[in-house]
Design a protein around this motif. Structure first.
Motif, mmCIF file in Angstrom:
data_model
loop_
_atom_site.group_PDB
_atom_site.id
_atom_site.type_symbol
_atom_site.label_atom_id
_atom_site.label_comp_id
_atom_site.label_asym_id
_atom_site.label_seq_id
_atom_site.Cartn_x
_atom_site.Cartn_y
_atom_site.Cartn_z
ATOM 1 N N ILE A 94 -3.855 -14.685 -2.887
ATOM 2 C CA ILE A 94 -4.232 -13.875 -4.046
ATOM 3 C C ILE A 94 -4.331 -12.445 -3.539
ATOM 4 O O ILE A 94 -5.146 -12.137 -2.666
ATOM 5 N N ALA A 95 -3.467 -11.588 -4.057
ATOM 6 C CA ALA A 95 -3.466 -10.169 -3.682
ATOM 7 C C ALA A 95 -4.012 -9.383 -4.866
ATOM 8 O O ALA A 95 -3.455 -9.437 -5.964
ATOM 9 N N MET A 96 -5.099 -8.681 -4.631
ATOM 10 C CA MET A 96 -5.751 -7.916 -5.692
ATOM 11 C C MET A 96 -5.685 -6.438 -5.340
ATOM 12 O O MET A 96 -6.084 -6.042 -4.248
ATOM 13 N N GLU A 97 -5.167 -5.677 -6.282
ATOM 14 C CA GLU A 97 -5.077 -4.227 -6.119
ATOM 15 C C GLU A 97 -5.569 -3.590 -7.403
ATOM 16 O O GLU A 97 -4.986 -3.819 -8.461
ATOM 17 N N ALA A 98 -6.641 -2.837 -7.289
ATOM 18 C CA ALA A 98 -7.270 -2.208 -8.455
ATOM 19 C C ALA A 98 -7.555 -3.284 -9.492
ATOM 20 O O ALA A 98 -8.350 -4.169 -9.245
ATOM 21 N N ASP A 99 -6.875 -3.264 -10.624
ATOM 22 C CA ASP A 99 -7.154 -4.245 -11.678
ATOM 23 C C ASP A 99 -6.037 -5.275 -11.831
ATOM 24 O O ASP A 99 -5.954 -5.956 -12.840
ATOM 25 N N GLN A 100 -5.190 -5.418 -10.822
ATOM 26 C CA GLN A 100 -4.083 -6.372 -10.887
ATOM 27 C C GLN A 100 -4.304 -7.526 -9.913
ATOM 28 O O GLN A 100 -4.799 -7.323 -8.802
ATOM 29 N N ILE A 101 -3.910 -8.719 -10.360
ATOM 30 C CA ILE A 101 -3.965 -9.903 -9.500
ATOM 31 C C ILE A 101 -2.551 -10.447 -9.373
ATOM 32 O O ILE A 101 -1.858 -10.646 -10.371
ATOM 33 N N HIS A 102 -2.143 -10.676 -8.133
ATOM 34 C CA HIS A 102 -0.851 -11.300 -7.855
ATOM 35 C C HIS A 102 -1.132 -12.610 -7.131
ATOM 36 O O HIS A 102 -1.809 -12.615 -6.102
ATOM 37 N N TRP A 103 -0.607 -13.694 -7.674
ATOM 38 C CA TRP A 103 -0.811 -15.017 -7.082
ATOM 39 C C TRP A 103 0.505 -15.477 -6.480
ATOM 40 O O TRP A 103 1.481 -15.684 -7.199
ATOM 41 N N LEU A 104 0.535 -15.607 -5.186
ATOM 42 C CA LEU A 104 1.723 -16.092 -4.490
ATOM 43 C C LEU A 104 1.498 -17.551 -4.117
ATOM 44 O O LEU A 104 0.688 -17.856 -3.233
ATOM 45 N N VAL A 105 2.189 -18.427 -4.803
ATOM 46 C CA VAL A 105 2.076 -19.859 -4.568
ATOM 47 C C VAL A 105 2.941 -20.227 -3.369
ATOM 48 O O VAL A 105 4.079 -19.767 -3.257
ATOM 49 N N ASP A 106 2.387 -21.040 -2.484
ATOM 50 C CA ASP A 106 3.115 -21.502 -1.295
ATOM 51 C C ASP A 106 3.662 -20.303 -0.517
ATOM 52 O O ASP A 106 4.835 -20.245 -0.169
#
Length: 108
Positions: A94-106
């Motif tokens: 889970i990469a969080m930058e400011a108000d964004q969440i990026h979920w990298l599965v596997d």
């Protein structure tokens, strides 16, 4: 609560909203740490949470090094052995930058 703890709590809530089940947080061994352990259907998911409030020195994903990946894998293997689990697993980020969440599965 530190910024890191807040990010982990936010990531946990986000993953629960996506259908994952919380198992454990901040599992620490002398050789590595697992931020979150979740379950998704039959898989156990070991989650690394990366948070950056600003990206001027690189984003959250760039903060994950090969050495960290090795430590996370080692910690996850140890966790599985200690708990006598022979289950499929994966490693998400889970990469969080400011108000964004990026979920990298596997992710690795």
């Amino acid at each position: 609560m530190t910024l890191g703890q807040q990010a982990e709590a936010h990531a946990q809530r986000y993953l629960e909203q996506q259908g994952l089940t919380f198992v454990e947080r901040n599992v620490r061994y002398p050789f590595g740490e697992i931020d979150l352990i979740m379950r998704h259907k039959s898989h156990w998911v070991f989650v690394e949470v990366k948070y950056r409030s600003a990206t001027q020195y690189g984003g959250a994903l760039q903060a994950l090094s090969a050495a960290q990946i090795t430590r996370i894998r080692k910690a996850a293997n140890h966790y599985l052995q200690l708990n006598r689990l022979d289950v499929p697993c994966r490693f998400d980020v889970i990469a969080m930058e400011a108000d964004q969440i990026h979920w990298l599965v596997d992710a690795f």
